[in-house]
Design a protein around this motif. Structure first.
Motif, short mmCIF file in Angstrom:
data_model
loop_
_atom_site.label_atom_id
_atom_site.label_comp_id
_atom_site.label_asym_id
_atom_site.label_seq_id
_atom_site.Cartn_x
_atom_site.Cartn_y
_atom_site.Cartn_z
N VAL A 1 21.43 24.92 49.18
CA VAL A 1 21.44 23.58 48.61
C VAL A 1 22.82 23.20 48.11
O VAL A 1 23.28 22.06 48.27
CB VAL A 1 20.41 23.49 47.47
N ALA A 2 23.53 24.16 47.50
CA ALA A 2 24.87 23.88 46.98
C ALA A 2 25.82 23.48 48.10
O ALA A 2 26.62 22.55 47.95
CB ALA A 2 25.41 25.09 46.22
N PHE B 1 25.03 20.02 49.26
CA PHE B 1 25.48 19.04 48.27
C PHE B 1 26.98 18.80 48.37
O PHE B 1 27.45 17.66 48.31
CB PHE B 1 25.12 19.54 46.87
N ARG B 2 27.75 19.90 48.56
CA ARG B 2 29.21 19.75 48.70
C ARG B 2 29.55 19.00 49.98
O ARG B 2 30.49 18.20 50.01
CB ARG B 2 29.87 21.12 48.70
N ILE C 1 28.87 15.25 49.01
CA ILE C 1 29.68 14.63 47.95
C ILE C 1 31.11 14.39 48.41
O ILE C 1 31.68 13.31 48.17
CB ILE C 1 29.66 15.51 46.69
#
Length: 264
Positions: free
Chosen positions: A183-184, A187-188, A191
């Motif tokens: 998930v991280a 997300f990166r 973003i």
């Protein structure tokens, strides 16, 4: 070029004035918002399907363009069934989550309404050229030219917006940025390009506004238009068809006894 796809087959609906298509979508939507019952929404959806058949979209284009609506409708329906207002016999209950006869009917009505309101808007928009829409808004509805031209310029940038996102994603992937899993990582990966795209959009919007002002698009003088937008008999017939769909849906619901005016 249409708003959503550059390869729409010529069709009777696609050649109509965009103002007429916009009016049909608004008429049906307003009628369906007056009540929450599954019969009026179902009747409207069936009648709309006949009209959408003549819009010129291929099967693949139709399903791709309307996929968000087909996803949103079941989600809204299931959420309403589980957490909507309870009435009638209880069919299933677990803690504070319960399913009743009333919540099932309400969930079905909400799902059908999402489809009946969303599908015509998306399909009719997909068969509309932005310049034709701007011509219709300015010449038929007499909206301010400055507002219309600003909206047209924004719509014309949607394609560049998508291309910029694709280019940013490929560039970051080539540099190995945001390749982490989980998930991280996802997300990166979102973003980074999103912030860069925001900066690019602000700069491009500022330059476009300055260029349009320099060319006199902000003037209050009466404007001329390269193409004449005509609201003819076929367009009036389409608007009449919108009233017919809305009226039939309401009449059938009243006859069946399911019509419930939301403001009553």
């Amino acid at each position: 070029m249409s708003l959503l796809t550059p390869a729409i087959r010529p069709s009777a609906v696609a050649r109509l004035n965009p103002v007429a298509k916009l009016a049909v979508a608004l008429i049906v939507s307003c009628a369906l918002l007056l009540s929450i019952d599954w019969i009026s929404a179902g009747v409207a959806l069936v009648l709309e399907a006949i009209l959408l058949f003549w819009c010129g979209l291929s099967a693949r284009q139709f399903w791709l363009r309307t996929a968000p609506v087909w996803i949103a409708a079941p989600m809204a329906s299931v959420t309403t069934v589980l957490y909507g207002q309870d009435s009638g016999a209880t069919l299933w209950q677990f803690g504070f989550v319960s399913v009743t006869d009333g919540s099932l009917a309400l969930g079905l009505a909400i799902g059908l309404r999402v489809l009946a309101i969303g599908l015509p808007g998306i399909v009719l928009l997909a068969t509309t050229d932005p310049t034709d829409l701007a011509d219709g808004l300015a010449q038929v509805l007499k909206l301010p030219a400055r507002f219309v031209l600003g909206g047209l310029a924004g719509l014309r940038l949607v394609g560049m917006f998508i291309e910029d996102w694709h280019s940013l994603t490929l560039a970051r992937r080539a540099r190995g940025v945001g390749d982490g899993g989980g998930v991280a990582g996802a997300f990166r990966r979102f973003i980074g390009p999103a912030f860069a795209l925001l900066v690019i959009s602000v700069r491009r919007g500022s330059k476009l506004a300055t260029a349009m002002e320099a060319r006199g698009f902000g003037s209050n003088e009466p404007r001329t238009w390269a193409r004449v937008s005509v609201f003819g008999a076929a367009d009036a017939a389409l608007v009449g068809l919108g009233f017919l769909i809305a009226g039939t849906a309401i009449a059938v619901a009243v006859w069946a006894g399911t019509w419930s005016f939301v403001l009553a």
